[in-house]
Scaffold this motif. Sequence first.
Motif, PDB file in Angstrom:
ATOM      1  N   PHE A  15       0.763  -1.224  -0.143  1.00 34.69           N
ATOM      2  CA  PHE A  15       0.003  -0.152   0.030  1.00 34.69           C
ATOM      3  C   PHE A  15       0.764   1.180  -0.069  1.00 34.69           C
ATOM      4  CE2 PHE A  15      -4.128  -2.012   0.810  1.00 34.69           C
ATOM      5  CZ  PHE A  15      -3.768  -3.101   1.252  1.00 34.69           C
ATOM      6  N   LYS A  16       0.381   2.313  -0.698  1.00 35.74           N
ATOM      7  CA  LYS A  16       1.010   3.590  -0.778  1.00 35.74           C
ATOM      8  C   LYS A  16       0.763   4.244   0.466  1.00 35.74           C
ATOM      9  CE  LYS A  16       1.672   3.929  -5.548  1.00 35.74           C
ATOM     10  NZ  LYS A  16       1.472   4.564  -7.026  1.00 35.74           N
ATOM     11  N   GLU A  17       0.943   4.046   1.354  1.00 34.73           N
ATOM     12  CA  GLU A  17       0.479   4.789   2.997  1.00 34.73           C
ATOM     13  C   GLU A  17       1.121   5.962   2.876  1.00 34.73           C
ATOM     14  OE1 GLU A  17       2.318   1.771   3.170  1.00 34.73           O
ATOM     15  OE2 GLU A  17       1.410   0.568   4.141  1.00 34.73           O
ATOM     16  N   HIS A  18       2.203   6.192   2.211  1.00 37.23           N
ATOM     17  CA  HIS A  18       2.725   7.712   2.309  1.00 37.23           C
ATOM     18  C   HIS A  18       1.943   8.613   1.583  1.00 37.23           C
ATOM     19  CE1 HIS A  18       4.265   5.487  -1.159  1.00 37.23           C
ATOM     20  NE2 HIS A  18       4.547   6.604  -1.676  1.00 37.23           N
ATOM     21  N   GLU A  19       1.229   8.237   0.494  1.00 33.33           N
ATOM     22  CA  GLU A  19       0.317   9.143  -0.208  1.00 33.33           C
ATOM     23  C   GLU A  19      -1.083   9.505   0.624  1.00 33.33           C
ATOM     24  OE1 GLU A  19      -0.715   7.327  -4.129  1.00 33.33           O
ATOM     25  OE2 GLU A  19       1.491   7.594  -4.898  1.00 33.33           O
ATOM     26  N   GLY A  20      -1.562   8.693   1.162  1.00 30.83           N
ATOM     27  CA  GLY A  20      -2.815   8.715   2.104  1.00 30.83           C
ATOM     28  C   GLY A  20      -2.198   9.446   3.346  1.00 30.83           C
ATOM     29  N   GLY A  47      -0.869 -13.805  -9.018  1.00 30.18           N
ATOM     30  CA  GLY A  47       0.162 -13.626  -8.142  1.00 30.18           C
ATOM     31  C   GLY A  47       1.197 -12.368  -8.254  1.00 30.18           C
ATOM     32  N   GLY A  48       2.067 -12.210  -7.523  1.00 38.11           N
ATOM     33  CA  GLY A  48       3.134 -11.093  -7.668  1.00 38.11           C
ATOM     34  C   GLY A  48       2.610  -9.838  -6.806  1.00 38.11           C
ATOM     35  N   VAL A  49       3.402  -8.581  -7.034  1.00 40.96           N
ATOM     36  CA  VAL A  49       3.088  -7.608  -6.563  1.00 40.96           C
ATOM     37  C   VAL A  49       1.673  -6.943  -6.653  1.00 40.96           C
ATOM     38  CG1 VAL A  49       4.277  -5.736  -5.427  1.00 40.96           C
ATOM     39  CG2 VAL A  49       5.392  -7.818  -5.766  1.00 40.96           C
ATOM     40  N   HIS A  50       0.888  -6.839  -5.652  1.00 41.56           N
ATOM     41  CA  HIS A  50      -0.178  -5.574  -6.128  1.00 41.56           C
ATOM     42  C   HIS A  50       0.120  -4.430  -5.293  1.00 41.56           C
ATOM     43  CE1 HIS A  50      -2.814  -9.225  -7.711  1.00 41.56           C
ATOM     44  NE2 HIS A  50      -1.913  -9.659  -7.260  1.00 41.56           N
ATOM     45  N   VAL A  51       0.071  -3.264  -5.955  1.00 40.84           N
ATOM     46  CA  VAL A  51       0.226  -2.082  -5.078  1.00 40.84           C
ATOM     47  C   VAL A  51      -0.945  -1.110  -5.024  1.00 40.84           C
ATOM     48  CG1 VAL A  51       1.653  -0.104  -4.999  1.00 40.84           C
ATOM     49  CG2 VAL A  51       2.657  -1.871  -5.828  1.00 40.84           C
ATOM     50  N   TYR A  52      -1.452  -0.804  -3.945  1.00 38.32           N
ATOM     51  CA  TYR A  52      -2.579  -0.184  -3.745  1.00 38.32           C
ATOM     52  C   TYR A  52      -2.443   1.413  -3.386  1.00 38.32           C
ATOM     53  CZ  TYR A  52      -4.834  -4.757  -4.253  1.00 38.32           C
ATOM     54  OH  TYR A  52      -5.349  -5.850  -4.727  1.00 38.32           O
ATOM     55  N   GLY A  53      -2.903   2.280  -4.211  1.00 41.07           N
ATOM     56  CA  GLY A  53      -2.458   3.510  -3.868  1.00 41.07           C
ATOM     57  C   GLY A  53      -3.929   4.520  -3.901  1.00 41.07           C
ATOM     58  N   LEU A  54      -3.621   5.832  -4.082  1.00 45.42           N
ATOM     59  CA  LEU A  54      -4.689   6.705  -4.250  1.00 45.42           C
ATOM     60  C   LEU A  54      -5.343   6.452  -5.611  1.00 45.42           C
ATOM     61  CD1 LEU A  54      -3.075   9.973  -3.325  1.00 45.42           C
ATOM     62  CD2 LEU A  54      -4.848   8.763  -2.077  1.00 45.42           C
ATOM     63  N   GLU A  55      -4.771   5.671  -6.624  1.00 45.06           N
ATOM     64  CA  GLU A  55      -5.300   5.619  -7.903  1.00 45.06           C
ATOM     65  C   GLU A  55      -6.435   4.550  -8.046  1.00 45.06           C
ATOM     66  OE1 GLU A  55      -2.075   5.173  -7.020  1.00 45.06           O
ATOM     67  OE2 GLU A  55      -1.483   3.372  -7.996  1.00 45.06           O
ATOM     68  N   ASN A  56      -6.229   3.634  -7.048  1.00 48.66           N
ATOM     69  CA  ASN A  56      -7.181   2.699  -7.298  1.00 48.66           C
ATOM     70  C   ASN A  56      -7.812   2.409  -5.720  1.00 48.66           C
ATOM     71  OD1 ASN A  56      -4.885   1.788  -5.727  1.00 48.66           O
ATOM     72  ND2 ASN A  56      -4.427  -0.187  -7.171  1.00 48.66           N
ATOM     73  N   ASN A  57      -8.137   3.543  -5.052  1.00 44.87           N
ATOM     74  CA  ASN A  57      -8.697   3.556  -3.782  1.00 44.87           C
ATOM     75  C   ASN A  57      -8.124   2.624  -2.825  1.00 44.87           C
ATOM     76  OD1 ASN A  57     -10.789   5.353  -4.188  1.00 44.87           O
ATOM     77  ND2 ASN A  57     -12.064   3.778  -5.329  1.00 44.87           N
ATOM     78  N   GLY A  58      -6.687   2.311  -2.741  1.00 44.55           N
ATOM     79  CA  GLY A  58      -6.131   1.627  -1.830  1.00 44.55           C
ATOM     80  C   GLY A  58      -5.773   2.432  -0.634  1.00 44.55           C
ATOM     81  N   VAL A  59      -5.631   3.662  -0.856  1.00 40.20           N
ATOM     82  CA  VAL A  59      -5.460   4.622   0.457  1.00 40.20           C
ATOM     83  C   VAL A  59      -6.245   5.727   0.259  1.00 40.20           C
ATOM     84  CG1 VAL A  59      -3.244   3.691   1.190  1.00 40.20           C
ATOM     85  CG2 VAL A  59      -3.571   5.750  -0.495  1.00 40.20           C
ATOM     86  N   ASP A  60      -6.548   6.404   1.226  1.00 37.57           N
ATOM     87  CA  ASP A  60      -7.508   7.523   1.129  1.00 37.57           C
ATOM     88  C   ASP A  60      -7.788   8.104   2.580  1.00 37.57           C
ATOM     89  OD1 ASP A  60     -10.576   8.205  -0.882  1.00 37.57           O
ATOM     90  OD2 ASP A  60      -9.151   9.293  -0.010  1.00 37.57           O
ATOM     91  N   TYR A  61      -8.553   9.428   2.459  1.00 38.73           N
ATOM     92  CA  TYR A  61      -8.696  10.034   3.893  1.00 38.73           C
ATOM     93  C   TYR A  61     -10.155   9.903   4.050  1.00 38.73           C
ATOM     94  CZ  TYR A  61     -10.470  13.925   1.527  1.00 38.73           C
ATOM     95  OH  TYR A  61     -11.243  15.033   0.527  1.00 38.73           O
ATOM     96  N   ALA A  62     -10.467   9.760   5.299  1.00 39.21           N
ATOM     97  CA  ALA A  62     -11.929   9.428   5.650  1.00 39.21           C
ATOM     98  C   ALA A  62     -12.741  10.631   5.945  1.00 39.21           C
ATOM     99  CB  ALA A  62     -12.068   8.516   6.711  1.00 39.21           C
TER     100      ALA A  62
END
Lengths: 367, 335
Positions: free
Chosen positions: B134-139, B283-298
Amino acid sequence: MRLIRELVFPLIAVFAAFLIGGIIVLLIGDNPIEVYRLMISSAFGLFDALGNFTFDNWGYTLFYATPLIFTGLAVALAFKCGLLNIGAEGQLYIGAFASAWVAITFSSLPGWSLIPLAIFAAIAAGALWGAIPGILKARFGAHEVINTIMLNFIAVGLVSYLTQNHYKTPGDPIMQTVPIADQAQIVRFHGLLSPLGIDFPQRIPLNITFLLALLTAFLVWVFLWRTKWGYEIRAAGASPSAAEYGGISVRTQIVLAMALSGALAGMVGINEVLGYRHRYYHDFSAGYGFAGIAVALLGRNHPLGVVLAAILFGALSRGGLFVDIFTDKVSKDLVQVLQAIIILFVAMEALFRGTFSKFLPAPAKKA
Amino acid sequence: MNRILPLLIILAFVLSSGCTTRDIAAESDGNKIKVGIVFDIGGKDDRSFNAAANVGVQRAKKDFPIVLRDVEPGDPTSIEPALRAFAQYGYNLITGVGFAQGPILKQVATDYPQLHFVLIDSVADLPNVASLLFKEHEGSFLVGMIAAYKNKTGTIGFVGGMDIPLIHKFATGYEEGARYVNPKIRVLKNYVGITDAAWNNPGKGRELANSQYEQGADVIFQAAGNSGLGVFDAAEAYNKFAIGVDANQNWVKPGHILTSMLKRIDNAVYSVVQDEVAGKFKGGVHVYGLENNGVDYALDQYNRDLIPAWVIEKVDQAKRDIIEGRIKVTDAMVQ
């Protein structure tokens, strides 16, 4: 044999615990027969869920039992001298770290010298950590229960500090040391049995330390009941004033007993560091030091009893995990409930001796 | 004879168990996809990290015909046997929650190449393992902006759990977001501890938050698992603000939780289960960031009146900027 008679009480305790545990399972809403079958078959079964022959169950049960044999012997031996060693947890951490330190630092040595050196380090470090409260008691009369408990905290702090600041791989988020030298890894049952044509999987961490634990139990028995020094320890524990009168220095025995006790606890490190994780992994002990007290109690402070009790507790750990996963309502806490009831019943043996003594086998005739 | 009898009974009992373990599990599970999940040491009720994973699999259980079993190991020695137990029973998808399980899960996945595995917050480089990052740094950047906009004292705070690179990601992103709004802002940073006991010490979390509030901080971002609940208590006591993490924690202390940095572990886990059920496991690495709703602010009814609309606009603009690469947030875990 008197030994069989002595074993009856713990057996009654175990059966009573399973009975009460079964009632609790009923109240929770699961089927106790099924839960116990799952527990026993995952601990001792020779076949897995799909019907294939497997060593996994016995392998893990005995692997879990190994540290408990060591800590159980540690507590039992100290108790023979009238001492309560609550510090096995700290002693085993110090022993484990010491053996890891040796196996990391002296990595240029060949296996045949590095492994014994690492084993010796575990024993010596544990002995040192056990001797400290021993000396404090012998010299100042300070109670070993308090000192051993406090030294547990110091041990954990010391070892964490060293791991975090000097022996960790930089950037590793997991609190563990760098791996030990390859030649310091001791052989697992896979390696022992494959020359005989038996396919014991390499992934099962049961290793030669289990056999070492059995040997150690035998040696403790020989020491306590067949040597002069063991006699002195037992005498000091049974009646300090009589022992002093007979020429035994009780203070020396206290230090000796605590040092030996710590040494035994330190040997857990051999199983964990040299045999399983091949590094010092912080917090690896699932309360082995304290479980050792229960094991010693259940095993009536006798090496054979300790071995059997350790295997029982190992089986409960193994079986408990499967019960937790594969039942809907019962969790691993059932194992703790069972262990607690067992300990309660063993501690209540005085009650049993009085009320139920007429159900016991007749004691041996006095000569 | 009566001396040996008890021993014989036990022996018989033990030997008879050598028969097959056809037991509760095997009979009731049938032909459905079997999903197993092994939680982190914190347990599944930590209200953030593990809870988010649990929400994901529970939602999947409602939507798909799967068998779901979970286990909370409780201590590090039980993780490997738990993963192996699922593998032994042929569970199709086995999830390990947390980076601490990384090396162990990799070992088990190597031994069972025909089964699929999911690893959260770490990478195991095998074709049968889906590693979720996850791209925690972006959130964290976004909640840092919100903190800086709300701030009146010139100082904000951060309380992390374990002092490790993963949590430094949260801290660095938060600080960068705050400085994007106010370059002169002071950011206090403290960590609860250096072992995984740090996730479970609300008392210490509260002490650290108290100290930061005393030093003038009026918003504290917690990334400390169960210890963060102590930070919330301090926010209430000092009548100041805190920011939640992983799950939406706005409801925990209404009026004091400014927002939460969402790490959508639930969505990520749900989508992997969905793939498995459809036979499309990747399989493999899945990265979740702002672009795919992986991180966000509530943003919900609990904090909508704490944040002015113009702040929301600015933050959403920054969100677009990050997604499109106009703003680069430092990932503190990449060395």
